[in-house]
Design a protein around this motif. Structure first.
Motif, PDB file in Angstrom:
ATOM      1  N   THR A   1       0.823  -1.278   0.100  1.00 50.08           N
ATOM      2  CA  THR A   1       0.002  -0.017   0.177  1.00 50.08           C
ATOM      3  C   THR A   1       0.860   1.299  -0.014  1.00 50.08           C
ATOM      4  O   THR A   1       1.947   1.322   0.604  1.00 50.08           O
ATOM      5  N   PRO A   2       0.293   2.258  -0.533  1.00 48.37           N
ATOM      6  CA  PRO A   2       1.413   3.429  -0.640  1.00 48.37           C
ATOM      7  C   PRO A   2       1.500   4.225   0.802  1.00 48.37           C
ATOM      8  O   PRO A   2       2.782   4.806   0.861  1.00 48.37           O
ATOM      9  N   GLU A   3       0.602   3.786   1.509  1.00 49.44           N
ATOM     10  CA  GLU A   3       1.095   4.612   3.090  1.00 49.44           C
ATOM     11  C   GLU A   3       0.093   3.557   4.083  1.00 49.44           C
ATOM     12  O   GLU A   3      -0.670   2.656   3.610  1.00 49.44           O
ATOM     13  N   PRO A   4       0.668   3.541   5.257  1.00 49.72           N
ATOM     14  CA  PRO A   4       0.307   2.624   6.095  1.00 49.72           C
ATOM     15  C   PRO A   4      -1.283   2.761   6.493  1.00 49.72           C
ATOM     16  O   PRO A   4      -1.646   3.903   6.526  1.00 49.72           O
ATOM     17  N   PRO A   5      -1.812   1.623   6.292  1.00 50.19           N
ATOM     18  CA  PRO A   5      -3.528   1.919   6.797  1.00 50.19           C
ATOM     19  C   PRO A   5      -3.713   2.466   8.081  1.00 50.19           C
ATOM     20  O   PRO A   5      -3.361   1.958   8.959  1.00 50.19           O
ATOM     21  N   GLY A   6      -5.036   2.972   7.942  1.00 47.62           N
ATOM     22  CA  GLY A   6      -5.412   3.375   9.274  1.00 47.62           C
ATOM     23  C   GLY A   6      -6.184   2.425  10.171  1.00 47.62           C
ATOM     24  O   GLY A   6      -6.218   2.315  11.180  1.00 47.62           O
ATOM     25  N   ALA A   7      -6.747   1.323   9.095  1.00 52.13           N
ATOM     26  CA  ALA A   7      -7.176   0.157   9.702  1.00 52.13           C
ATOM     27  C   ALA A   7      -6.902  -0.842   8.418  1.00 52.13           C
ATOM     28  O   ALA A   7      -6.839  -0.659   7.488  1.00 52.13           O
ATOM     29  N   HIS A   8      -7.185  -2.271   9.326  1.00 51.13           N
ATOM     30  CA  HIS A   8      -7.092  -3.364   8.297  1.00 51.13           C
ATOM     31  C   HIS A   8      -8.457  -3.732   7.749  1.00 51.13           C
ATOM     32  O   HIS A   8      -9.363  -3.941   8.781  1.00 51.13           O
ATOM     33  N   ASN A   9      -8.481  -3.761   6.508  1.00 48.73           N
ATOM     34  CA  ASN A   9     -10.010  -4.289   5.817  1.00 48.73           C
ATOM     35  C   ASN A   9      -9.911  -5.924   5.345  1.00 48.73           C
ATOM     36  O   ASN A   9      -9.089  -5.767   4.403  1.00 48.73           O
ATOM     37  N   LEU A  10     -10.440  -6.736   5.879  1.00 50.46           N
ATOM     38  CA  LEU A  10     -10.212  -8.200   5.730  1.00 50.46           C
ATOM     39  C   LEU A  10     -11.398  -8.931   5.222  1.00 50.46           C
ATOM     40  O   LEU A  10     -12.454  -8.707   6.007  1.00 50.46           O
ATOM     41  N   VAL A  11     -11.474  -9.661   4.148  1.00 45.10           N
ATOM     42  CA  VAL A  11     -12.515 -10.656   4.040  1.00 45.10           C
ATOM     43  C   VAL A  11     -11.850 -11.945   3.823  1.00 45.10           C
ATOM     44  O   VAL A  11     -11.000 -12.298   3.113  1.00 45.10           O
ATOM     45  N   LEU A  12     -12.057 -12.823   4.932  1.00 46.38           N
ATOM     46  CA  LEU A  12     -11.019 -14.160   5.104  1.00 46.38           C
ATOM     47  C   LEU A  12     -11.984 -15.369   4.972  1.00 46.38           C
ATOM     48  O   LEU A  12     -13.087 -15.393   5.665  1.00 46.38           O
ATOM     49  N   GLY A  13     -11.761 -16.399   4.193  1.00 49.53           N
ATOM     50  CA  GLY A  13     -12.478 -17.591   4.098  1.00 49.53           C
ATOM     51  C   GLY A  13     -12.330 -18.259   5.375  1.00 49.53           C
ATOM     52  O   GLY A  13     -11.598 -17.883   6.352  1.00 49.53           O
ATOM     53  N   ASP A  14     -12.942 -19.522   5.393  1.00 48.00           N
ATOM     54  CA  ASP A  14     -13.033 -20.284   6.568  1.00 48.00           C
ATOM     55  C   ASP A  14     -11.419 -21.127   6.614  1.00 48.00           C
ATOM     56  O   ASP A  14     -10.904 -20.983   5.728  1.00 48.00           O
ATOM     57  N   ARG A  15     -11.131 -21.043   8.041  1.00 50.95           N
ATOM     58  CA  ARG A  15      -9.887 -21.460   8.356  1.00 50.95           C
ATOM     59  C   ARG A  15      -8.574 -20.772   7.822  1.00 50.95           C
ATOM     60  O   ARG A  15      -7.476 -21.035   7.391  1.00 50.95           O
ATOM     61  N   SER A  16      -8.666 -19.726   7.559  1.00 52.80           N
ATOM     62  CA  SER A  16      -7.604 -18.688   7.085  1.00 52.80           C
ATOM     63  C   SER A  16      -6.628 -18.652   8.132  1.00 52.80           C
ATOM     64  O   SER A  16      -7.009 -18.401   9.364  1.00 52.80           O
ATOM     65  N   ARG A  17      -5.286 -18.070   7.837  1.00 50.12           N
ATOM     66  CA  ARG A  17      -4.352 -17.943   8.882  1.00 50.12           C
ATOM     67  C   ARG A  17      -3.890 -16.387   8.433  1.00 50.12           C
ATOM     68  O   ARG A  17      -3.229 -16.451   7.354  1.00 50.12           O
ATOM     69  N   VAL A  18      -3.989 -15.558   9.385  1.00 47.45           N
ATOM     70  CA  VAL A  18      -3.060 -14.145   8.681  1.00 47.45           C
ATOM     71  C   VAL A  18      -2.435 -13.699  10.070  1.00 47.45           C
ATOM     72  O   VAL A  18      -3.096 -13.662  11.091  1.00 47.45           O
ATOM     73  N   ARG A  19      -1.281 -13.346   9.780  1.00 48.48           N
ATOM     74  CA  ARG A  19      -0.402 -12.467  10.792  1.00 48.48           C
ATOM     75  C   ARG A  19      -0.085 -11.021  10.378  1.00 48.48           C
ATOM     76  O   ARG A  19       0.064 -10.835   9.197  1.00 48.48           O
ATOM     77  N   ILE A  20      -0.418 -10.424  11.076  1.00 51.72           N
ATOM     78  CA  ILE A  20      -0.403  -8.597  10.858  1.00 51.72           C
ATOM     79  C   ILE A  20       0.400  -7.927  11.809  1.00 51.72           C
ATOM     80  O   ILE A  20       0.236  -8.302  13.117  1.00 51.72           O
TER      81      ILE A  20
END
Length: 354
Positions: free
Chosen positions: A333-352
């Protein structure tokens, strides 16, 4: 002799990749895991091959076809539900007839092949021959007890207290005697017909079951860490070559640049492979990285990873120990986001990191 290759199952430990792709078709070194097994079968002189397939049947058939590209004659055997390895033998009865056969799990890789294993069976003619490997933690596997004469005397399925360190590898050889065993065994506590129970039946009925302890490397690719480890091992075996276009770039170590690939203003450190039609621009790739066909890598650094066909990665530094699916787009992203917007399917694994 015939071959029976098991390519059903849902690949739950590789989700979300396996929500849309058969686990046996995940590439290592830019070649599907299943293809490594089919090549090993052909090299052992076995041509008639039945592939047991489930819900991903269409994908497997599209990838393998009639088997002629491997020197095989392939038939497809439909298993409606994954009810155990012995169940796969049961539904393949008409295909197998009374012939000897090698059973190969399609998500396993035996790096030294199976030719010696098959030849040994042909010479000694036991009822069954089980490939074994010494492992540090046998509790994760089927475990064999072996006599001083090299006979299998007992089997345990993922025991809490293993009686040996010899794990059952995903390759078996059987005579037609196994069909009687498969017909006699009952479903296990998990509702499946276990091949270990069928082998134990042979042992209990004094039918010779030989152990073949391998000295080379073998891997089950059932999860992401193991898939990445297999990718490393496969890449180490590649002979460096460059059939693509390389400009203003530094290539070092075991690197394969496939025909139609373009590497510009980049550093590629082997072992690594850049697939046909892929472009790598102002980036650093490797070591231990497979970039599949038609990928786009721009202003990024990728190491110890598998990037599957048509993925696009832009401005990501570094990307490490990752398995990236087909047609994925990753961009900074061009700039650090003010918030994270996620659409995640079942059993997804995300590290932020935030």
């Amino acid at each position: 002799m015939k071959a029976l290759v098991l390519s059903g199952g849902s690949g739950t430990r590789l989700r979300p990749i396996t929500h849309t792709l058969a686990k046996q078709l995940v590439p290592v070194g830019n070649k599907p895991v299943l293809f490594h097994g089919l090549e090993a079968i052909a090299a052992a002189g076995v041509t008639e091959t039945g592939i047991v397939v489930g819900d991903t049947r269409a994908q497997i058939e599209a990838a393998v076809g009639d088997g002629s590209r491997f020197g095989l004659e392939v038939s497809y055997l439909w298993q409606r539900q994954p009810l155990g390895l012995a169940h796969a033998v049961k539904i393949a009865r008409d295909f197998l007839g009374d012939d000897d056969f090698v059973m190969y799990l399609g998500d396993n890789i035996v790096f030294d092949g199976i030719t010696d294993f098959v030849e040994r069976f042909r010479v000694h003619r036991p009822a069954a021959q089980i490939m074994l490997a010494q492992v540090d933690d046998p509790r994760q596997f089927g475990v064999a007890e072996v006599s001083a004469e090299g006979r299998v005397t007992g089997l345990q399925e993922k025991p809490r207290r293993p009686r040996s360190d010899l794990a059952v590898v995903g390759v078996y050889l059987f005579s037609s005697a196994v069909h009687k065993a498969v017909a006699e065994v009952e479903p296990s506590a998990r509702g499946e017909l276990e091949i270990t129970d069928a082998v134990q039946w042979l042992i209990d009925h004094d039918l010779r079951t030989d152990a073949a302890v391998m000295t080379g490397c073998w891997k089950d690719t059932g999860n992401v860490p193991d898939m990445l480890e297999v990718n490393r091992l496969v890449l180490r075996s590649l002979d460096p070559s460059s059939a693509g276009i390389v400009r203003d770039s530094e290539i070092s170590g075991q690197v394969v640049v496939e025909p139609g690939a373009r590497v510009t203003g980049s550093v590629v450190v082997g072992p690594a492979v850049i697939g046909s039609g892929a472009t790598v621009t102002n980036s650093r790739v490797g070591p231990y990285t497979s970039i599949a066909e038609d990928c786009r890598i721009t202003d990024s650094w990728i190491r110890d990873s598998i990037v599957m066909p048509r993925a696009s990665i832009t401005g990501v530094r570094p990307l490490e120990s990752s398995l990236i699916g087909q047609d994925v787009e990753i961009a900074r992203t061009p700039e650090p986001p003010g918030a994270h917007n996620l659409v995640l399917g079942d059993r997804s694994r995300v590290r932020i990191a935030s």
